[in-house]
Motif scaffolding. Structure first.
Motif, PDB file in Angstrom:
ATOM      1  N   GLN A  14      42.165  50.126  49.812  1.00  0.00           N
ATOM      2  CA  GLN A  14      43.469  49.696  49.296  1.00  0.00           C
ATOM      3  C   GLN A  14      44.217  50.787  48.538  1.00  0.00           C
ATOM      4  O   GLN A  14      45.442  50.788  48.514  1.00  0.00           O
ATOM      5  CB  GLN A  14      43.325  48.450  48.412  1.00  0.00           C
ATOM      6  CG  GLN A  14      42.533  48.675  47.147  1.00  0.00           C
ATOM      7  CD  GLN A  14      42.512  47.431  46.261  1.00  0.00           C
ATOM      8  OE1 GLN A  14      42.995  46.376  46.657  1.00  0.00           O
ATOM      9  NE2 GLN A  14      41.946  47.565  45.077  1.00  0.00           N
ATOM     10  N   ASP A  15      43.486  51.744  47.954  1.00  0.00           N
ATOM     11  CA  ASP A  15      44.168  52.750  47.144  1.00  0.00           C
ATOM     12  C   ASP A  15      44.932  53.778  47.966  1.00  0.00           C
ATOM     13  O   ASP A  15      45.737  54.525  47.431  1.00  0.00           O
ATOM     14  CB  ASP A  15      43.160  53.470  46.240  1.00  0.00           C
ATOM     15  CG  ASP A  15      42.560  52.500  45.233  1.00  0.00           C
ATOM     16  OD1 ASP A  15      43.249  51.509  44.903  1.00  0.00           O
ATOM     17  OD2 ASP A  15      41.409  52.716  44.815  1.00  0.00           O
ATOM     18  N   SER A  16      44.633  53.851  49.271  1.00  0.00           N
ATOM     19  CA  SER A  16      45.362  54.858  50.048  1.00  0.00           C
ATOM     20  C   SER A  16      46.352  54.231  51.031  1.00  0.00           C
ATOM     21  O   SER A  16      46.893  54.912  51.887  1.00  0.00           O
ATOM     22  CB  SER A  16      44.378  55.777  50.769  1.00  0.00           C
ATOM     23  OG  SER A  16      43.477  55.015  51.525  1.00  0.00           O
ATOM     24  N   VAL A  17      46.598  52.926  50.874  1.00  0.00           N
ATOM     25  CA  VAL A  17      47.466  52.223  51.825  1.00  0.00           C
ATOM     26  C   VAL A  17      48.883  52.777  51.853  1.00  0.00           C
ATOM     27  O   VAL A  17      49.436  53.075  52.921  1.00  0.00           O
ATOM     28  CB  VAL A  17      47.497  50.709  51.517  1.00  0.00           C
ATOM     29  CG1 VAL A  17      48.563  50.023  52.341  1.00  0.00           C
ATOM     30  CG2 VAL A  17      46.142  50.093  51.802  1.00  0.00           C
ATOM     31  N   GLU A  18      49.457  52.941  50.671  1.00  0.00           N
ATOM     32  CA  GLU A  18      50.846  53.421  50.581  1.00  0.00           C
ATOM     33  C   GLU A  18      51.000  54.741  51.332  1.00  0.00           C
ATOM     34  O   GLU A  18      51.902  54.928  52.136  1.00  0.00           O
ATOM     35  CB  GLU A  18      51.213  53.678  49.108  1.00  0.00           C
ATOM     36  CG  GLU A  18      51.222  52.422  48.261  1.00  0.00           C
ATOM     37  CD  GLU A  18      52.573  51.719  48.359  1.00  0.00           C
ATOM     38  OE1 GLU A  18      53.580  52.421  48.264  1.00  0.00           O
ATOM     39  OE2 GLU A  18      52.582  50.482  48.558  1.00  0.00           O
ATOM     40  N   GLU A  19      50.067  55.634  51.029  1.00  0.00           N
ATOM     41  CA  GLU A  19      50.150  56.960  51.614  1.00  0.00           C
ATOM     42  C   GLU A  19      49.946  56.898  53.126  1.00  0.00           C
ATOM     43  O   GLU A  19      50.602  57.603  53.878  1.00  0.00           O
ATOM     44  CB  GLU A  19      49.091  57.857  50.973  1.00  0.00           C
ATOM     45  CG  GLU A  19      49.522  59.296  50.916  1.00  0.00           C
ATOM     46  CD  GLU A  19      48.573  60.104  50.059  1.00  0.00           C
ATOM     47  OE1 GLU A  19      48.280  61.249  50.445  1.00  0.00           O
ATOM     48  OE2 GLU A  19      48.123  59.574  49.019  1.00  0.00           O
ATOM     49  N   PHE A  20      49.050  56.016  53.543  1.00  0.00           N
ATOM     50  CA  PHE A  20      48.798  55.856  54.977  1.00  0.00           C
ATOM     51  C   PHE A  20      50.054  55.344  55.683  1.00  0.00           C
ATOM     52  O   PHE A  20      50.416  55.808  56.764  1.00  0.00           O
ATOM     53  CB  PHE A  20      47.623  54.902  55.212  1.00  0.00           C
ATOM     54  CG  PHE A  20      47.216  54.798  56.654  1.00  0.00           C
ATOM     55  CD1 PHE A  20      46.425  55.778  57.232  1.00  0.00           C
ATOM     56  CD2 PHE A  20      47.641  53.745  57.441  1.00  0.00           C
ATOM     57  CE1 PHE A  20      46.060  55.706  58.571  1.00  0.00           C
ATOM     58  CE2 PHE A  20      47.285  53.666  58.779  1.00  0.00           C
ATOM     59  CZ  PHE A  20      46.497  54.648  59.344  1.00  0.00           C
ATOM     60  N   CYS A  55      47.709  44.631  51.389  1.00  0.00           N
ATOM     61  CA  CYS A  55      48.457  45.862  51.128  1.00  0.00           C
ATOM     62  C   CYS A  55      49.029  46.438  52.422  1.00  0.00           C
ATOM     63  O   CYS A  55      50.189  46.840  52.469  1.00  0.00           O
ATOM     64  CB  CYS A  55      47.567  46.911  50.472  1.00  0.00           C
ATOM     65  SG  CYS A  55      47.049  46.469  48.828  1.00  0.00           S
ATOM     66  N   TYR A  56      48.212  46.490  53.476  1.00  0.00           N
ATOM     67  CA  TYR A  56      48.720  47.016  54.746  1.00  0.00           C
ATOM     68  C   TYR A  56      49.852  46.142  55.265  1.00  0.00           C
ATOM     69  O   TYR A  56      50.857  46.639  55.761  1.00  0.00           O
ATOM     70  CB  TYR A  56      47.605  47.097  55.797  1.00  0.00           C
ATOM     71  CG  TYR A  56      46.688  48.276  55.615  1.00  0.00           C
ATOM     72  CD1 TYR A  56      47.163  49.573  55.778  1.00  0.00           C
ATOM     73  CD2 TYR A  56      45.363  48.108  55.270  1.00  0.00           C
ATOM     74  CE1 TYR A  56      46.329  50.665  55.606  1.00  0.00           C
ATOM     75  CE2 TYR A  56      44.516  49.189  55.090  1.00  0.00           C
ATOM     76  CZ  TYR A  56      44.999  50.463  55.257  1.00  0.00           C
ATOM     77  OH  TYR A  56      44.175  51.532  55.079  1.00  0.00           O
ATOM     78  N   LYS A  57      49.688  44.817  55.164  1.00  0.00           N
ATOM     79  CA  LYS A  57      50.729  43.919  55.659  1.00  0.00           C
ATOM     80  C   LYS A  57      52.046  44.167  54.939  1.00  0.00           C
ATOM     81  O   LYS A  57      53.121  44.084  55.518  1.00  0.00           O
ATOM     82  CB  LYS A  57      50.304  42.459  55.463  1.00  0.00           C
ATOM     83  CG  LYS A  57      49.269  42.003  56.482  1.00  0.00           C
ATOM     84  CD  LYS A  57      48.763  40.612  56.214  1.00  0.00           C
ATOM     85  CE  LYS A  57      49.831  39.544  56.441  1.00  0.00           C
ATOM     86  NZ  LYS A  57      49.265  38.188  56.233  1.00  0.00           N
ATOM     87  N   ASP A  95      41.084  58.043  60.816  1.00  0.00           N
ATOM     88  CA  ASP A  95      40.530  57.330  59.675  1.00  0.00           C
ATOM     89  C   ASP A  95      41.666  56.888  58.764  1.00  0.00           C
ATOM     90  O   ASP A  95      42.706  57.541  58.695  1.00  0.00           O
ATOM     91  CB  ASP A  95      39.585  58.241  58.876  1.00  0.00           C
ATOM     92  CG  ASP A  95      38.236  58.395  59.560  1.00  0.00           C
ATOM     93  OD1 ASP A  95      38.044  57.779  60.620  1.00  0.00           O
ATOM     94  OD2 ASP A  95      37.394  59.141  59.015  1.00  0.00           O
ATOM     95  N   ALA A  96      41.413  55.792  58.057  1.00  0.00           N
ATOM     96  CA  ALA A  96      42.455  55.273  57.171  1.00  0.00           C
ATOM     97  C   ALA A  96      42.487  56.027  55.840  1.00  0.00           C
ATOM     98  O   ALA A  96      43.385  55.828  55.034  1.00  0.00           O
ATOM     99  CB  ALA A  96      42.210  53.792  56.924  1.00  0.00           C
ATOM    100  N   ASP A  97      41.510  56.903  55.609  1.00  0.00           N
ATOM    101  CA  ASP A  97      41.452  57.560  54.300  1.00  0.00           C
ATOM    102  C   ASP A  97      42.221  58.882  54.288  1.00  0.00           C
ATOM    103  O   ASP A  97      42.120  59.645  53.337  1.00  0.00           O
ATOM    104  CB  ASP A  97      39.996  57.792  53.890  1.00  0.00           C
ATOM    105  CG  ASP A  97      39.247  58.649  54.895  1.00  0.00           C
ATOM    106  OD1 ASP A  97      39.872  59.100  55.880  1.00  0.00           O
ATOM    107  OD2 ASP A  97      38.045  58.882  54.701  1.00  0.00           O
ATOM    108  N   GLY A 206      39.184  56.816  46.726  1.00  0.00           N
ATOM    109  CA  GLY A 206      37.887  56.195  46.996  1.00  0.00           C
ATOM    110  C   GLY A 206      36.822  57.206  47.381  1.00  0.00           C
ATOM    111  O   GLY A 206      36.966  58.403  47.133  1.00  0.00           O
ATOM    112  N   PHE A 207      35.735  56.715  47.986  1.00  0.00           N
ATOM    113  CA  PHE A 207      34.620  57.604  48.312  1.00  0.00           C
ATOM    114  C   PHE A 207      34.111  57.309  49.709  1.00  0.00           C
ATOM    115  O   PHE A 207      34.382  56.250  50.269  1.00  0.00           O
ATOM    116  CB  PHE A 207      33.499  57.430  47.284  1.00  0.00           C
ATOM    117  CG  PHE A 207      33.139  56.005  47.061  1.00  0.00           C
ATOM    118  CD1 PHE A 207      32.218  55.366  47.876  1.00  0.00           C
ATOM    119  CD2 PHE A 207      33.766  55.261  46.054  1.00  0.00           C
ATOM    120  CE1 PHE A 207      31.911  54.039  47.702  1.00  0.00           C
ATOM    121  CE2 PHE A 207      33.460  53.920  45.870  1.00  0.00           C
ATOM    122  CZ  PHE A 207      32.539  53.309  46.696  1.00  0.00           C
TER     123      PHE A 207
END
Ligand code: UDP
Ligand code: MG
Length: 316
Positions: A14-20, A55-57, A95-97, A206-207
């Motif tokens: 969830q923490d990288s959704v915006e950037e993705f 978040c993605y939605k 990857d989503a990260d 995240g990790f």
């Protein structure tokens, strides 16, 4: 207009959704502009426990789908379900990260579209600087072992980050292996492939979800689904030790009969028992690994279960 499917599995990102979402938006524009491709995004929720789906939605724009799996199935299978859900003429897996750099995505697309007669363009990780030498040597031995005496070879450090044509995707979807080792399957499929090397970004947030143990079990998956070499090595070793045992036995008989010498019993007995017992157990475990793969295949469960598919309004 031909369609490019962007397939990305995620697990608690969830923490990288915006950037993705920004990444996707930028890619959508550039790909339309330069290659005349429409983009559809297929995200696969691999049983996330956080708020990723919502978040993605909220953040994704354009044509997108979020396939929500019923639980965590692992990245290999999540990716498979994403490919199955995709409709595009080309499929780019990332990857989503955000470890897969934007420029390399463009390079992959451009190579597939411009170089004549290619079916797959894959990326090869070039991060030897960061890797520990132990990991590097381990990886090297692994690939040597798995590639021994095969009609195809699995390239080292090539992962899921690649672009494939619809034809390759359909071929991949026909392979219903339950215990999946993607790298091996890509190589097994064949087709015309080209490599591009790249250095991954650091994670956006995240990790990494790969522990040492899960890497080890993935390697085992690779070995058991693509190589019978360990079995052959162990059975050869067993035969060798057996022959040594016979020779040693003959020597004892000759010594006792001809020279009449006393044979010291206990040490030789102990070493024979422990050597043979050890090899027996190791071989049993190894055979068990292969049997487990066979059992998984015969149970014939579906590869994954979908709980829900969320869609953008442009895509209903
Ligand atoms: N991932 C997944 N299911 C899992 C583990 C990971 O879908 O069980 C996703 C994860 O969210 C990420 C991608 O697979 O988008 C790669 O995982 P990760 O970054 O943990 O691996 P690494 O980049 O360290 O190889
Ligand atoms: Mg990662």
């Amino acid at each position: 207009m031909p369609v490019l499917s962007l397939v990305a599995p995620f697990f608690n990102e969830q923490d990288s959704v915006e950037e993705f979402a920004k990444f996707v938006k930028r890619l959508t524009f550039e790909v339309k502009d330069r290659f005349s491709l429409d983009v559809e995004v297929v995200m696969v929720d691999d049983g996330s426990k956080d708020d990723s789906v919502a978040c993605y939605k909220r953040s994704l724009e354009g044509t997108w789908r979020v396939v929500e799996l019923s639980r965590n199935f692992g990245k290999e299978i999540a990716l498979f379900s994403g490919i199955e859900e995709s409709r595009g003429d080309y499929i780019l897996m990332i990857d989503a990260d955000l470890q897969h750099p934007y420029d390399v995505c463009i390079q992959l697309i451009s190579a597939l579209l411009t170089v004549d007669d290619l079916d797959v363009v894959y990326s090869v990780r070039d991060d030897r600087m960061e890797e520990s030498w132990r990991k590097a040597i381990g990886g090297h031995i692994f690939y040597r072992l798995i590639n021994a005496r095969q009609r195809f070879s699995i390239p080292e450090n090539a992962g899921d980050f690649r672009i494939i044509t619809r034809q390759v995707a359909d071929a991949l979807l026909q392979v219903r292996d339950k215990r999946r080792f993607n790298k091996g399957l890509y190589a097994w499929l064949g087709f015309r492939q080209k490599a591009i090397s790249y250095t991954p970004n650091a994670r956006a947030a995240g990790f990494s979800k790969w522990s040492r143990l899960s890497l080890l079990s993935l390697s085992l998956e690779g070995i058991t689904s693509f190589s019978a070499l360990p079995l052959r090595i162990v059975s050869l070793l067993g035969a060798f030790i057996g022959i040594l045992g016979i020779l040693y036995g003959l020597r004892i008989i000759v010594e006792a009969l001809i020279y009449g010498s006393d044979v010291p019993g206990f040490p030789s007995l102990m070493s024979a028992i422990s050597v043979l017992g050890g090899f027996n157990l190791a071989l049993l475990g190894l055979v068990g690994e292969y049997v487990w793969v066979a059992v998984s295949e015969t149970k014939d469960r579906p590869l994954y279960i979908v709980r829900r598919v969320h869609r953008s309004s442009s895509n209903a």
